[in-house]
Design an enzyme around this catalytic site. Sequence first.
Site, mmCIF file in Angstrom:
data_model
loop_
_atom_site.group_PDB
_atom_site.id
_atom_site.type_symbol
_atom_site.label_atom_id
_atom_site.label_comp_id
_atom_site.label_asym_id
_atom_site.label_seq_id
_atom_site.Cartn_x
_atom_site.Cartn_y
_atom_site.Cartn_z
ATOM 1 N N ASP A 62 5.104 3.641 -9.641
ATOM 2 C CA ASP A 62 5.619 3.292 -8.285
ATOM 3 C C ASP A 62 6.792 3.626 -8.040
ATOM 4 O O ASP A 62 7.779 3.049 -8.747
ATOM 5 C CB ASP A 62 5.382 1.663 -8.167
ATOM 6 C CG ASP A 62 5.087 1.083 -6.758
ATOM 7 O OD1 ASP A 62 5.852 1.989 -5.862
ATOM 8 O OD2 ASP A 62 4.512 0.406 -6.325
ATOM 9 N N SER A 112 2.209 1.025 -0.690
ATOM 10 C CA SER A 112 1.312 1.057 -1.896
ATOM 11 C C SER A 112 -0.208 0.922 -1.446
ATOM 12 O O SER A 112 -0.955 1.439 -2.402
ATOM 13 C CB SER A 112 1.735 0.194 -3.055
ATOM 14 O OG SER A 112 2.983 0.383 -3.357
ATOM 15 N N HIS A 173 -1.801 -7.141 -6.961
ATOM 16 C CA HIS A 173 -0.718 -6.526 -5.865
ATOM 17 C C HIS A 173 -1.472 -5.267 -5.609
ATOM 18 O O HIS A 173 -2.473 -4.820 -5.711
ATOM 19 C CB HIS A 173 0.478 -6.118 -6.915
ATOM 20 C CG HIS A 173 1.795 -5.880 -6.102
ATOM 21 N ND1 HIS A 173 2.272 -4.787 -5.948
ATOM 22 C CD2 HIS A 173 2.435 -6.880 -5.512
ATOM 23 C CE1 HIS A 173 3.489 -4.965 -5.351
ATOM 24 N NE2 HIS A 173 3.341 -6.226 -5.029
ATOM 25 N N THR A 175 -1.111 -1.878 -5.604
ATOM 26 C CA THR A 175 -1.735 -0.660 -6.305
ATOM 27 C C THR A 175 -3.163 -1.300 -6.986
ATOM 28 O O THR A 175 -4.074 -0.507 -6.815
ATOM 29 C CB THR A 175 -0.771 -0.076 -7.383
ATOM 30 O OG1 THR A 175 0.469 0.474 -6.413
ATOM 31 C CG2 THR A 175 -1.411 0.842 -8.296
ATOM 32 N N GLU A 333 -0.401 0.881 -14.022
ATOM 33 C CA GLU A 333 0.693 0.988 -13.247
ATOM 34 C C GLU A 333 2.090 0.579 -13.729
ATOM 35 O O GLU A 333 1.886 -0.690 -14.217
ATOM 36 C CB GLU A 333 0.721 0.021 -11.706
ATOM 37 C CG GLU A 333 1.692 0.146 -10.843
ATOM 38 C CD GLU A 333 1.657 -0.633 -9.813
ATOM 39 O OE1 GLU A 333 2.388 -0.413 -8.748
ATOM 40 O OE2 GLU A 333 0.870 -1.697 -9.965
#
Length: 402
Positions: A62, A112, A173, A175, A333
């Site tokens: 990210d 995102s 979250h 993503t 991630e």
Amino acid sequence: MTALLIICFCLILGSLGNPQFPEQEKDPKFWNAWAQRTLKNALTLQELNKNKAKNLILFLGDGMGIPTVTAARILKGQLNGQSGEETQLEMDKFPFVSLSKTYNTNAQVPDSAGTATAYLCGVKANEGTLGVSAAAVRSQCNTTQGNEVTSILKWAKDAGKSVGIVTTTRVNHATPSAAYAHCVDRDWYSDNEMPVEALQAGCKDIARQLFENIPNIDVIMGGGRKYMFPKNMSDVEYPNILKHSGTRKDGRNLVQEWVDRMKDKKNHYVWNKTQLLSLNPNNVDYLLGLFEPGDMMYDLERNTESDPSLTEMVDVAIKILKKNPSGFYLLVEGEFEASVMVQLHICSSGPSFFSGRNVLSLIQVTALVSADCRFPQPYKQHICTMAEPSPLNEQWAVRSVP
Ligand SMILES: *[C@@H]1O[C@H](CO)[C@@H](O)[C@H](O)[C@H]1NC(C)=O
Ligand SMILES: *[C@@H]1O[C@H](CO)[C@@H](O)[C@H](O)[C@H]1NC(C)=O
Ligand SMILES: *[C@@H]1O[C@H](CO)[C@@H](O)[C@H](O)[C@H]1NC(C)=O
């Protein structure tokens, strides 16, 4: 003069209002057809390895745009006593690199949620929305139904593969959520963060969707513990810190429900590193690891006694997932501290850049990719690393084992 002012005012108002975009962009088929055309053209350019991958691992950094990758490459070299630029990151050694655009339909600098929907579901979407097409409007519950789009994680599960999600953010979250949720607002972490009207209209929070949408995701690891527990229930690791207590207003204990539902399977719930590393992956088919109440710590701030590193989580995840003879899909991630903009500031502010936590995390991710290159054959696998959300472009490096 007055007319000019009015025009300016209208322009400003126009740019503040909801941006307009062509109607066709609300239709998933539009994006799918475009992607197919692009792919077809690319395939005519050169002889590519067209074998089907059995396993797919997507490493997602990210904030990992090209400038960040360059910075990480230089830092890696300098930490080895070299000047830096000549260094190769593991992903620099991959035979293919490509760029993809993952912008949001209504925003140039994307977030995102919309970008994850783009690269996981193949459909570009509005900012802040997850697993829904651009026909869905952020925060408007009643635009969810009928506009859901599914992700590669679901396709892999439906194809009989094992699937996993590993993240250093909370597991609900933006993503990771786009892999399993259909939600018009990325901030609806639990019912506590949702407007009453949305709840009354039947929209579900993201934490709930993690357990209810795709049955039996094989591996789930990251942060986000508090969204799974009843409101005010004290946290196992920080029992005296109120803000880490459970958030759920519906009083549900999603972890206990998961444990109960899976009790005839080889399942384990863990919340610290010791528990994780003491597992024998051969005896675990389903793993739920929630290591912090919210996001996990940046690696440089991590409590190395109690919290596993990204590398340790991925290592366990692969050992569990690879047992499936049909293969697996794993989404990994690594959250960098902030976006490219912040990183560019760090760059321009001189030597302090070299303590950048982002860049160290990136090295960790690339170390991971390198670790994974030693992943035992005969598993055919494609490893992708990519960056998001970076305003300009996204970089993919792809290594495929024939
Ligand atoms: C959907 O909900 C919004 C409020 O969030 C409301 O303004 C709108 O009229 C509703 N649309 C439909 C089709 O019910
Ligand atoms: C949780 O604690 C807060 C503050 O002590 C209190 O106001 C609230 O009523 C409690 N909620 C529940 C569901 O117990
Ligand atoms: C990890 O969890 C186990 C089981 O709840 C507990 O006994 C142990 O003290 C924990 N370790 C740490 C470092 O928190």
